[in-house]
Write a protein that holds these residues in place. Structure first.
Motif, PDB file in Angstrom:
ATOM      1  N   GLY A  25       0.841  -1.215   0.000  1.00 12.84           N
ATOM      2  CA  GLY A  25       0.000   0.000   0.000  1.00 12.84           C
ATOM      3  C   GLY A  25       0.863   1.246   0.000  1.00 12.84           C
ATOM      4  N   ALA A  26       2.057   1.145  -0.614  1.00 10.78           N
ATOM      5  CA  ALA A  26       3.040   2.239  -0.556  1.00 10.78           C
ATOM      6  C   ALA A  26       2.572   3.498  -1.290  1.00 10.78           C
ATOM      7  CB  ALA A  26       4.371   1.774  -1.130  1.00 10.78           C
ATOM      8  N   ALA A  27       1.710   3.350  -2.287  1.00  7.36           N
ATOM      9  CA  ALA A  27       1.222   4.544  -2.993  1.00  7.36           C
ATOM     10  C   ALA A  27      -0.016   5.124  -2.319  1.00  7.36           C
ATOM     11  CB  ALA A  27       0.916   4.208  -4.448  1.00  7.36           C
ATOM     12  N   GLY A  28      -0.399   4.524  -1.189  1.00  5.45           N
ATOM     13  CA  GLY A  28      -1.516   5.055  -0.408  1.00  5.45           C
ATOM     14  C   GLY A  28      -1.050   6.229   0.443  1.00  5.45           C
ATOM     15  N   PHE A  29      -1.990   6.813   1.167  1.00 10.21           N
ATOM     16  CA  PHE A  29      -1.714   7.988   1.992  1.00 10.21           C
ATOM     17  C   PHE A  29      -0.656   7.669   3.066  1.00 10.21           C
ATOM     18  CE2 PHE A  29      -3.717  10.276   5.856  1.00 10.21           C
ATOM     19  CZ  PHE A  29      -2.778  11.290   5.825  1.00 10.21           C
ATOM     20  N   VAL A  30      -0.963   6.730   3.941  1.00  9.08           N
ATOM     21  CA  VAL A  30      -0.032   6.417   5.035  1.00  9.08           C
ATOM     22  C   VAL A  30       1.230   5.764   4.480  1.00  9.08           C
ATOM     23  CG1 VAL A  30       0.260   5.198   7.239  1.00  9.08           C
ATOM     24  CG2 VAL A  30      -1.985   6.145   6.638  1.00  9.08           C
ATOM     25  N   GLY A  31       1.060   4.892   3.478  1.00  6.05           N
ATOM     26  CA  GLY A  31       2.190   4.164   2.894  1.00  6.05           C
ATOM     27  C   GLY A  31       3.249   5.094   2.324  1.00  6.05           C
ATOM     28  N   THR A  32       2.810   6.160   1.675  1.00  4.45           N
ATOM     29  CA  THR A  32       3.761   7.113   1.096  1.00  4.45           C
ATOM     30  C   THR A  32       4.598   7.758   2.195  1.00  4.45           C
ATOM     31  OG1 THR A  32       2.361   7.560  -0.794  1.00  4.45           O
ATOM     32  CG2 THR A  32       3.934   9.281  -0.223  1.00  4.45           C
ATOM     33  N   HIS A  33       3.931   8.261   3.225  1.00  4.39           N
ATOM     34  CA  HIS A  33       4.653   8.945   4.304  1.00  4.39           C
ATOM     35  C   HIS A  33       5.600   7.993   5.043  1.00  4.39           C
ATOM     36  CE1 HIS A  33       2.674  12.920   4.355  1.00  4.39           C
ATOM     37  NE2 HIS A  33       1.630  12.279   3.889  1.00  4.39           N
ATOM     38  N   VAL A  34       5.138   6.783   5.306  1.00  4.61           N
ATOM     39  CA  VAL A  34       5.979   5.819   6.038  1.00  4.61           C
ATOM     40  C   VAL A  34       7.190   5.436   5.179  1.00  4.61           C
ATOM     41  CG1 VAL A  34       6.058   3.439   6.912  1.00  4.61           C
ATOM     42  CG2 VAL A  34       4.151   4.919   7.536  1.00  4.61           C
ATOM     43  N   SER A  35       6.965   5.216   3.883  1.00  2.23           N
ATOM     44  CA  SER A  35       8.065   4.815   3.000  1.00  2.23           C
ATOM     45  C   SER A  35       9.132   5.905   2.926  1.00  2.23           C
ATOM     46  CB  SER A  35       7.557   4.529   1.585  1.00  2.23           C
ATOM     47  OG  SER A  35       6.600   3.504   1.614  1.00  2.23           O
ATOM     48  N   GLN A  64       3.508   8.286  -6.064  1.00  3.59           N
ATOM     49  CA  GLN A  64       4.547   7.385  -6.580  1.00  3.59           C
ATOM     50  C   GLN A  64       5.738   8.194  -7.097  1.00  3.59           C
ATOM     51  OE1 GLN A  64       3.518   5.312 -10.194  1.00  3.59           O
ATOM     52  NE2 GLN A  64       5.004   3.658  -9.809  1.00  3.59           N
ATOM     53  N   ALA A  65       5.441   9.300  -7.778  1.00  8.39           N
ATOM     54  CA  ALA A  65       6.525  10.148  -8.300  1.00  8.39           C
ATOM     55  C   ALA A  65       7.362  10.693  -7.140  1.00  8.39           C
ATOM     56  CB  ALA A  65       5.938  11.279  -9.132  1.00  8.39           C
ATOM     57  N   LEU A  66       6.688  11.091  -6.065  1.00  8.23           N
ATOM     58  CA  LEU A  66       7.400  11.574  -4.868  1.00  8.23           C
ATOM     59  C   LEU A  66       8.295  10.462  -4.305  1.00  8.23           C
ATOM     60  CD1 LEU A  66       7.666  13.624  -2.397  1.00  8.23           C
ATOM     61  CD2 LEU A  66       5.747  12.388  -1.402  1.00  8.23           C
ATOM     62  N   LEU A  67       7.751   9.245  -4.268  1.00  7.06           N
ATOM     63  CA  LEU A  67       8.525   8.111  -3.748  1.00  7.06           C
ATOM     64  C   LEU A  67       9.754   7.857  -4.623  1.00  7.06           C
ATOM     65  CD1 LEU A  67       5.553   5.792  -2.752  1.00  7.06           C
ATOM     66  CD2 LEU A  67       7.243   6.783  -1.197  1.00  7.06           C
ATOM     67  N   GLU A  68       9.552   7.916  -5.929  1.00  4.27           N
ATOM     68  CA  GLU A  68      10.680   7.664  -6.831  1.00  4.27           C
ATOM     69  C   GLU A  68      11.774   8.703  -6.644  1.00  4.27           C
ATOM     70  OE1 GLU A  68       9.849   6.065 -10.645  1.00  4.27           O
ATOM     71  OE2 GLU A  68       9.056   4.388  -9.474  1.00  4.27           O
ATOM     72  N   ARG A  69      11.341   9.950  -6.420  1.00  5.71           N
ATOM     73  CA  ARG A  69      12.344  11.007  -6.167  1.00  5.71           C
ATOM     74  C   ARG A  69      13.120  10.732  -4.880  1.00  5.71           C
ATOM     75  NH1 ARG A  69       8.109  14.351  -7.864  1.00  5.71           N
ATOM     76  NH2 ARG A  69       7.583  15.109  -5.781  1.00  5.71           N
ATOM     77  N   THR A  70      12.475  10.026  -3.953  1.00  2.00           N
ATOM     78  CA  THR A  70      13.136   9.713  -2.674  1.00  2.00           C
ATOM     79  C   THR A  70      13.956   8.433  -2.784  1.00  2.00           C
ATOM     80  OG1 THR A  70      11.046  10.544  -1.753  1.00  2.00           O
ATOM     81  CG2 THR A  70      12.607   9.652  -0.185  1.00  2.00           C
TER      82      THR A  70
END
Ligand code: NAD
Length: 358
Positions: A25-35, A64-70
């Motif tokens: 659930g990484a592209a979800g609300f909580v998943g993004t912040h936790v990841s 997802q784009a934010l995650l990829e940047r991280t």
């Protein structure tokens, strides 16, 4: 293959604690912040998400784009796909799983009950089956929900209170998840920590949640339905800011013991814990609207309904002393401060030509 390379590189551990986490659930609300938080502190993180269309998919793609940047790669797939999960565990020996994928939402359960069974029950079992056979067996932290307290009206809710009266199918599947966790802990020695989140809000939030669509509708001049229970007065929620939830999730992960793999017999019983992660400060929904009006500088058109709504509970309020004691969990953001950050994000995000869906 480049897919495998991306998986490995995302899950590569850069700090000395040796933690490598599969976040569902990484592209979800909580998943993004936790990841993002895990990655920033040097843990290996791989995301998994099926990008379903329960709400605005473009918001999930933007996360997802934010995650990829991280530096976090999100594999597109379903937790019910055993072959995919096994492959991921073959490529990466995850020490932990942060299981946040679920079909969320209380009212949608009346429209699409099977999606709750698919993700919250079948998907959980499938994930635990793969975890139980993985070598090493990961420790698992998963999202339960304050909704398990259901029709219990004795507040504040503490972990030992009754959870046998779910008010929605969503709540019933979250409660079932806790029972399923118990079984996998007992039989297979999996270390499991359940977190009962209380109404999480903040930037990158969920458009199906009241604070989010109230913001959108106040700005559009649309009327805001505020449901007040007919007989029992005010409806209130223990709104909890995302950064506080993230701290609780990381503390749960850091204090998780290893799975014993033995079903308890030889190496001692594996850990099984459940914690409330709330804010201990319930706020009436009408006050939420007043705060938003001030922040947005727009008067809301309030439509007060004296109707109890199916699936909703009247009041939520967490007792967090257990999480405070065992996890050092201490929420620090009040609703006013947290909503200010949400509104700033919202105005910025939707000023970039994106349409507020719904
Ligand atoms: P979310 O819907 O934003 O995130 C869940 C993510 O999981 C989504 O991106 C979705 O695409 C993905 N997903 C759903 N089913 C999947 C499947 N079968 N396979 C792979 N991916 C799948 O929700 P959230 O608010 O981030 O919630 C995270 C977790 O916390 C959920 O388990 C939810 O039930 C729980 N929770 C949230 C709140 C809250 O207030 N946000 C409160 C209590 C509990």
């Amino acid at each position: 293959p480049s897919w495998e390379k991306r998986v490995r590189s995302s899950a590569r551990v850069r700090s000395r604690n040796g933690i490598s986490v599969l976040v569902t659930g990484a592209a979800g609300f909580v998943g993004t912040h936790v990841s993002v938080a895990l990655k920033r502190r040097g843990d290996g993180v791989l995301g998994l998400d099926n990008f379903n269309n329960y709400y605005d998919q473009s918001l999930k793609r933007a996360r997802q784009a934010l995650l990829e940047r991280t530096g976090v790669f999100v594999v597109e797939g379903d937790i019910n796909d055993s072959a995919l999960l096994k492959k991921l565990f073959e490529v990466v020996p995850f020490t932990h799983v942060m299981h946040l994928a679920a079909q969320a939402g209380v009212r949608y359960a009346m429209e699409n009950p099977s999606s709750y069974v698919h993700s919250n029950i079948a998907g959980l079992v499938n994930l635990l089956e793969v975890c139980k056979s993985a070598n090493p067996q990961p420790s698992i932290v998963w999202a339960s929900s304050s909704s398990v307290y259901g029709l219990n009206t004795k507040v504040p809710f503490s972990e030992k209170d009754r959870t046998d009266q779910p008010a929605s199918l969503y709540a019933a599947t979250k409660k079932a998840g806790e029972e399923i966790a118990h079984t996998y802990n007992h039989i297979y020695g999996l270390s499991l920590t359940g977190l009962r989140f209380f109404t999480v809000y903040g930037p990158w939030g969920r458009p199906d949640m009241a604070y989010f669509f109230f913001t959108r509708d106040i700005l559009k001049g649309k009327s805001i339905p505020i449901f007040e229970g007919a007989d029992h007065g005010t409806v209130a929620r223990d709104f909890t800011y995302i950064d506080d939830i993230v701290k609780g999730c990381l503390a749960a992960l850091d204090t998780a013991e290893k799975s014993t793999g033995s079903g308890g017999k030889k190496k001692g019983p594996a850990q099984l814990r459940v914690f409330n992660l709330g804010n201990t400060s319930p706020v009436p929904v009408s006050d939420l609207v007043s705060i938003l009006e001030k922040l947005l500088k727009v008067k809301a058109k309030r439509n007060i309904m004296k109707l109890p709504r199916n699936g909703d509970v009247q009041f939520t309020h967490a007792n967090i002393s257990l999480a405070q004691r065992e996890l050092g969990y201490k929420p620090t953001t009040d609703l006013q401060t947290g909503l200010k950050k949400f509104v700033r994000w919202y105005l910025n995000y939707y000023s970039q030509g994106k349409k507020a869906a719904g």
